[in-house]
Design a protein around this motif. Sequence first.
Motif, mmCIF file in Angstrom:
data_model
loop_
_atom_site.group_PDB
_atom_site.id
_atom_site.type_symbol
_atom_site.label_atom_id
_atom_site.label_comp_id
_atom_site.label_asym_id
_atom_site.label_seq_id
_atom_site.Cartn_x
_atom_site.Cartn_y
_atom_site.Cartn_z
ATOM 1 N N ILE A 19 -20.114 -40.244 12.884
ATOM 2 C CA ILE A 19 -20.750 -41.109 11.881
ATOM 3 C C ILE A 19 -20.448 -42.593 12.050
ATOM 4 O O ILE A 19 -21.251 -43.415 11.611
ATOM 5 C CB ILE A 19 -20.411 -40.669 10.444
ATOM 6 C CG1 ILE A 19 -18.935 -40.865 10.123
ATOM 7 C CG2 ILE A 19 -20.876 -39.263 10.177
ATOM 8 C CD1 ILE A 19 -18.620 -40.774 8.657
ATOM 9 N N ALA A 20 -19.346 -42.956 12.659
ATOM 10 C CA ALA A 20 -18.983 -44.382 12.767
ATOM 11 C C ALA A 20 -20.099 -45.240 13.376
ATOM 12 O O ALA A 20 -20.419 -46.302 12.818
ATOM 13 C CB ALA A 20 -17.680 -44.548 13.533
ATOM 14 N N PRO A 21 -20.709 -44.811 14.474
ATOM 15 C CA PRO A 21 -21.774 -45.647 15.063
ATOM 16 C C PRO A 21 -22.998 -45.809 14.157
ATOM 17 O O PRO A 21 -23.777 -46.738 14.333
ATOM 18 C CB PRO A 21 -22.166 -44.905 16.343
ATOM 19 C CG PRO A 21 -21.057 -43.961 16.616
ATOM 20 C CD PRO A 21 -20.429 -43.643 15.302
ATOM 21 N N LYS A 22 -23.158 -44.930 13.198
ATOM 22 C CA LYS A 22 -24.325 -44.965 12.321
ATOM 23 C C LYS A 22 -24.182 -45.973 11.177
ATOM 24 O O LYS A 22 -25.158 -46.280 10.504
ATOM 25 C CB LYS A 22 -24.589 -43.572 11.735
ATOM 26 C CG LYS A 22 -24.905 -42.529 12.785
ATOM 27 C CD LYS A 22 -25.120 -41.181 12.162
ATOM 28 C CE LYS A 22 -25.448 -40.148 13.237
ATOM 29 N NZ LYS A 22 -25.898 -38.894 12.677
ATOM 30 N N MET A 23 -22.982 -46.478 10.966
ATOM 31 C CA MET A 23 -22.730 -47.361 9.831
ATOM 32 C C MET A 23 -23.490 -48.680 9.931
ATOM 33 O O MET A 23 -23.972 -49.201 8.934
ATOM 34 C CB MET A 23 -21.231 -47.669 9.691
ATOM 35 C CG MET A 23 -20.370 -46.469 9.336
ATOM 36 S SD MET A 23 -20.823 -45.735 7.759
ATOM 37 C CE MET A 23 -21.461 -44.169 8.319
ATOM 38 N N LYS A 24 -23.611 -49.209 11.125
ATOM 39 C CA LYS A 24 -24.220 -50.526 11.324
ATOM 40 C C LYS A 24 -25.659 -50.580 10.811
ATOM 41 O O LYS A 24 -26.072 -51.554 10.182
ATOM 42 C CB LYS A 24 -24.164 -50.908 12.794
ATOM 43 C CG LYS A 24 -24.622 -52.313 13.070
ATOM 44 C CD LYS A 24 -24.437 -52.676 14.523
ATOM 45 C CE LYS A 24 -24.854 -54.119 14.749
ATOM 46 N NZ LYS A 24 -24.663 -54.549 16.115
ATOM 47 N N GLU A 25 -26.412 -49.530 11.068
ATOM 48 C CA GLU A 25 -27.837 -49.518 10.718
ATOM 49 C C GLU A 25 -28.119 -48.834 9.381
ATOM 50 O O GLU A 25 -29.275 -48.748 8.976
ATOM 51 C CB GLU A 25 -28.634 -48.818 11.829
ATOM 52 C CG GLU A 25 -28.481 -49.450 13.201
ATOM 53 C CD GLU A 25 -28.940 -50.905 13.240
ATOM 54 O OE1 GLU A 25 -29.963 -51.231 12.597
ATOM 55 O OE2 GLU A 25 -28.258 -51.709 13.907
ATOM 56 N N ALA A 26 -27.092 -48.360 8.704
ATOM 57 C CA ALA A 26 -27.295 -47.597 7.469
ATOM 58 C C ALA A 26 -27.862 -48.472 6.352
ATOM 59 O O ALA A 26 -27.436 -49.610 6.167
ATOM 60 C CB ALA A 26 -25.976 -46.978 7.024
ATOM 61 N N SER A 27 -28.800 -47.911 5.627
ATOM 62 C CA SER A 27 -29.406 -48.603 4.494
ATOM 63 C C SER A 27 -28.409 -48.712 3.347
ATOM 64 O O SER A 27 -27.652 -47.772 3.086
ATOM 65 C CB SER A 27 -30.644 -47.829 4.019
ATOM 66 O OG SER A 27 -31.062 -48.296 2.766
ATOM 67 N N ARG A 28 -28.445 -49.827 2.661
ATOM 68 C CA ARG A 28 -27.576 -50.023 1.489
ATOM 69 C C ARG A 28 -28.138 -49.328 0.250
ATOM 70 O O ARG A 28 -27.433 -49.186 -0.743
ATOM 71 C CB ARG A 28 -27.400 -51.518 1.201
ATOM 72 C CG ARG A 28 -26.612 -52.255 2.247
ATOM 73 C CD ARG A 28 -25.156 -51.952 2.111
ATOM 74 N NE ARG A 28 -24.369 -52.829 2.967
ATOM 75 C CZ ARG A 28 -23.071 -52.817 3.016
ATOM 76 N NH1 ARG A 28 -22.391 -51.984 2.257
ATOM 77 N NH2 ARG A 28 -22.420 -53.620 3.809
ATOM 78 N N THR A 29 -29.392 -48.896 0.307
ATOM 79 C CA THR A 29 -29.992 -48.251 -0.865
ATOM 80 C C THR A 29 -29.965 -46.731 -0.787
ATOM 81 O O THR A 29 -30.264 -46.065 -1.767
ATOM 82 C CB THR A 29 -31.445 -48.725 -1.083
ATOM 83 O OG1 THR A 29 -32.221 -48.369 0.053
ATOM 84 C CG2 THR A 29 -31.497 -50.224 -1.338
ATOM 85 N N SER A 30 -29.627 -46.189 0.357
ATOM 86 C CA SER A 30 -29.505 -44.736 0.502
ATOM 87 C C SER A 30 -28.082 -44.375 0.086
ATOM 88 O O SER A 30 -27.116 -44.681 0.788
ATOM 89 C CB SER A 30 -29.774 -44.327 1.953
ATOM 90 O OG SER A 30 -29.711 -42.924 2.078
ATOM 91 N N ARG A 31 -27.981 -43.743 -1.086
ATOM 92 C CA ARG A 31 -26.662 -43.494 -1.681
ATOM 93 C C ARG A 31 -26.527 -42.043 -2.130
ATOM 94 O O ARG A 31 -27.501 -41.394 -2.493
ATOM 95 C CB ARG A 31 -26.440 -44.420 -2.871
ATOM 96 C CG ARG A 31 -26.468 -45.878 -2.490
ATOM 97 C CD ARG A 31 -26.187 -46.766 -3.682
ATOM 98 N NE ARG A 31 -26.284 -48.157 -3.260
ATOM 99 C CZ ARG A 31 -26.882 -49.094 -3.951
ATOM 100 N NH1 ARG A 31 -27.430 -48.802 -5.118
ATOM 101 N NH2 ARG A 31 -26.924 -50.321 -3.508
#
Length: 172
Positions: free
Chosen positions: A123-135
């Motif tokens: 999951i670490a590499p996915k953090m950069k592109e993660a949406s701030r609204t997907s919670r």
Amino acid sequence: MTTAAIKHDIEDTLNIYRDLLDTIPDEQFDVAPDDGGWSYAETYSHILQATIGSTIAAERCANGTCEPTKEGLSWVGRLALWFGHLPRVKTPPAESAKIPVKKITKEDARNLIIKCRSRIEIIAPKMKEASRTSRFRHSRLGMLDARQWFKFILIHLKHHLKQIERLQNKFA
């Protein structure tokens, strides 16, 4: 704190948990302290299961499979993520029942640590592109996005190191 720094601290903290396993006498691992509370086995069960569950929540947010929302953190969540630690408050039984603790073996704990490390790597590499609204909702902290879940993993791991230290003192 950057994702890379959080990942590094998570890995370091998992190393501490792994190293501590070797210092706990086998005959003491599943023994609860006389004054109540969890044994080492139950503590390891909780923290490692919670870590895996948190990585799943973070990954769901990072992959955008959670409903977008403007709902955010609770006030406890804001404080926990801002200060980097959880309040020392007993979790209500209904919340504890969501991730039931088991008396696992030391070998189970080692295997769960390996699984946690693997999940963190994924999951670490996915953090950069993660949406701030997907919670995804945390029962006490509110709606967390992927980066907040990632930071929570570190905070939660460190929180329970204090519990291990209290156990060590009880058995000393």
